[in-house]
Design a protein around this motif. Structure first.
Motif, PDB file in Angstrom:
ATOM      1  N   ALA A   2      29.311  17.257   3.055  1.00  0.00           N
ATOM      2  CA  ALA A   2      28.138  18.085   3.341  1.00  0.00           C
ATOM      3  C   ALA A   2      27.633  18.756   2.072  1.00  0.00           C
ATOM      4  O   ALA A   2      28.405  19.093   1.177  1.00  0.00           O
ATOM      5  CB  ALA A   2      28.472  19.135   4.394  1.00  0.00           C
ATOM      6  N   ARG A   3      26.328  18.963   2.024  1.00  0.00           N
ATOM      7  CA  ARG A   3      25.721  19.679   0.899  1.00  0.00           C
ATOM      8  C   ARG A   3      25.546  21.160   1.210  1.00  0.00           C
ATOM      9  O   ARG A   3      25.566  21.990   0.310  1.00  0.00           O
ATOM     10  CB  ARG A   3      24.372  19.059   0.549  1.00  0.00           C
ATOM     11  CG  ARG A   3      24.521  17.670  -0.080  1.00  0.00           C
ATOM     12  CD  ARG A   3      23.176  16.988  -0.297  1.00  0.00           C
ATOM     13  NE  ARG A   3      22.784  16.428   1.009  1.00  0.00           N
ATOM     14  CZ  ARG A   3      21.608  16.632   1.589  1.00  0.00           C
ATOM     15  NH1 ARG A   3      20.681  17.330   0.992  1.00  0.00           N
ATOM     16  NH2 ARG A   3      21.340  16.115   2.772  1.00  0.00           N
ATOM     17  N   GLU A   4      25.353  21.483   2.512  1.00  0.00           N
ATOM     18  CA  GLU A   4      25.081  22.865   2.888  1.00  0.00           C
ATOM     19  C   GLU A   4      25.692  23.185   4.241  1.00  0.00           C
ATOM     20  O   GLU A   4      25.650  22.373   5.160  1.00  0.00           O
ATOM     21  CB  GLU A   4      23.566  23.079   2.969  1.00  0.00           C
ATOM     22  CG  GLU A   4      23.177  24.470   3.425  1.00  0.00           C
ATOM     23  CD  GLU A   4      21.682  24.596   3.649  1.00  0.00           C
ATOM     24  OE1 GLU A   4      20.996  25.033   2.718  1.00  0.00           O
ATOM     25  OE2 GLU A   4      21.213  24.237   4.760  1.00  0.00           O
ATOM     26  N   VAL A  20      25.333  22.273   9.649  1.00  0.00           N
ATOM     27  CA  VAL A  20      25.764  21.473   8.502  1.00  0.00           C
ATOM     28  C   VAL A  20      24.590  20.590   8.118  1.00  0.00           C
ATOM     29  O   VAL A  20      24.084  19.824   8.951  1.00  0.00           O
ATOM     30  CB  VAL A  20      27.013  20.621   8.847  1.00  0.00           C
ATOM     31  CG1 VAL A  20      27.364  19.700   7.696  1.00  0.00           C
ATOM     32  CG2 VAL A  20      28.189  21.527   9.188  1.00  0.00           C
ATOM     33  N   ASP A  21      24.155  20.748   6.886  1.00  0.00           N
ATOM     34  CA  ASP A  21      22.971  20.022   6.405  1.00  0.00           C
ATOM     35  C   ASP A  21      21.814  20.136   7.396  1.00  0.00           C
ATOM     36  O   ASP A  21      21.144  19.167   7.727  1.00  0.00           O
ATOM     37  CB  ASP A  21      23.319  18.568   6.091  1.00  0.00           C
ATOM     38  CG  ASP A  21      24.240  18.458   4.883  1.00  0.00           C
ATOM     39  OD1 ASP A  21      24.218  19.366   4.023  1.00  0.00           O
ATOM     40  OD2 ASP A  21      24.990  17.478   4.797  1.00  0.00           O
ATOM     41  N   GLN A  22      21.613  21.355   7.894  1.00  0.00           N
ATOM     42  CA  GLN A  22      20.509  21.764   8.760  1.00  0.00           C
ATOM     43  C   GLN A  22      20.569  21.204  10.183  1.00  0.00           C
ATOM     44  O   GLN A  22      19.579  21.235  10.903  1.00  0.00           O
ATOM     45  CB  GLN A  22      19.162  21.468   8.099  1.00  0.00           C
ATOM     46  CG  GLN A  22      19.033  22.210   6.793  1.00  0.00           C
ATOM     47  CD  GLN A  22      17.668  22.073   6.147  1.00  0.00           C
ATOM     48  OE1 GLN A  22      16.781  21.414   6.666  1.00  0.00           O
ATOM     49  NE2 GLN A  22      17.502  22.709   5.011  1.00  0.00           N
ATOM     50  N   MET A  74      29.419  22.938  -2.663  1.00  0.00           N
ATOM     51  CA  MET A  74      28.718  23.050  -1.406  1.00  0.00           C
ATOM     52  C   MET A  74      27.989  24.388  -1.384  1.00  0.00           C
ATOM     53  O   MET A  74      28.528  25.404  -1.818  1.00  0.00           O
ATOM     54  CB  MET A  74      29.745  22.959  -0.268  1.00  0.00           C
ATOM     55  CG  MET A  74      29.234  23.288   1.088  1.00  0.00           C
ATOM     56  SD  MET A  74      30.508  23.239   2.372  1.00  0.00           S
ATOM     57  CE  MET A  74      31.197  21.628   2.126  1.00  0.00           C
TER      58      MET A  74
END
Length: 81
Positions: A69-71, A55-57, A1
């Motif tokens: 989540a990726r980010e 979370v994920d923008q 992540m």
């Protein structure tokens, strides 16, 4: 992540971006995990009322899930003008 830190969080932690592996399932659990890393993280996350997360923008509350989540991004409250 991917983790991203902005403004004074970036300054206190010493980086604007890092990749982590975590077993945390919420933003709050991730923060607790980060705080245990060292004093810089503990200081950066010492006042959770001054922290916002995405979370994920997407802006989220600290109890939001992060599974898959990726980010996750952390930043101080935004002001309008």
């Amino acid at each position: 992540m991917d983790l991203r830190y902005f403004a004074w969080l970036r300054e206190r932690i010493g980086t604007g971006h890092e990749k982590v592996e975590t077993e945390a399932t919420t933003v709050a659990e991730l923060i607790e995990e980060l705080k245990r890393r060292d004093e810089a993280y503990a200081f950066a996350f010492s006042d959770l009322t001054a922290i916002r997360a995405a979370v994920d923008q997407d802006l989220v509350e600290l109890d939001a899930p992060i599974t898959g989540a990726r980010e996750v991004a952390f930043f101080p409250p935004m002001t309008g003008g």
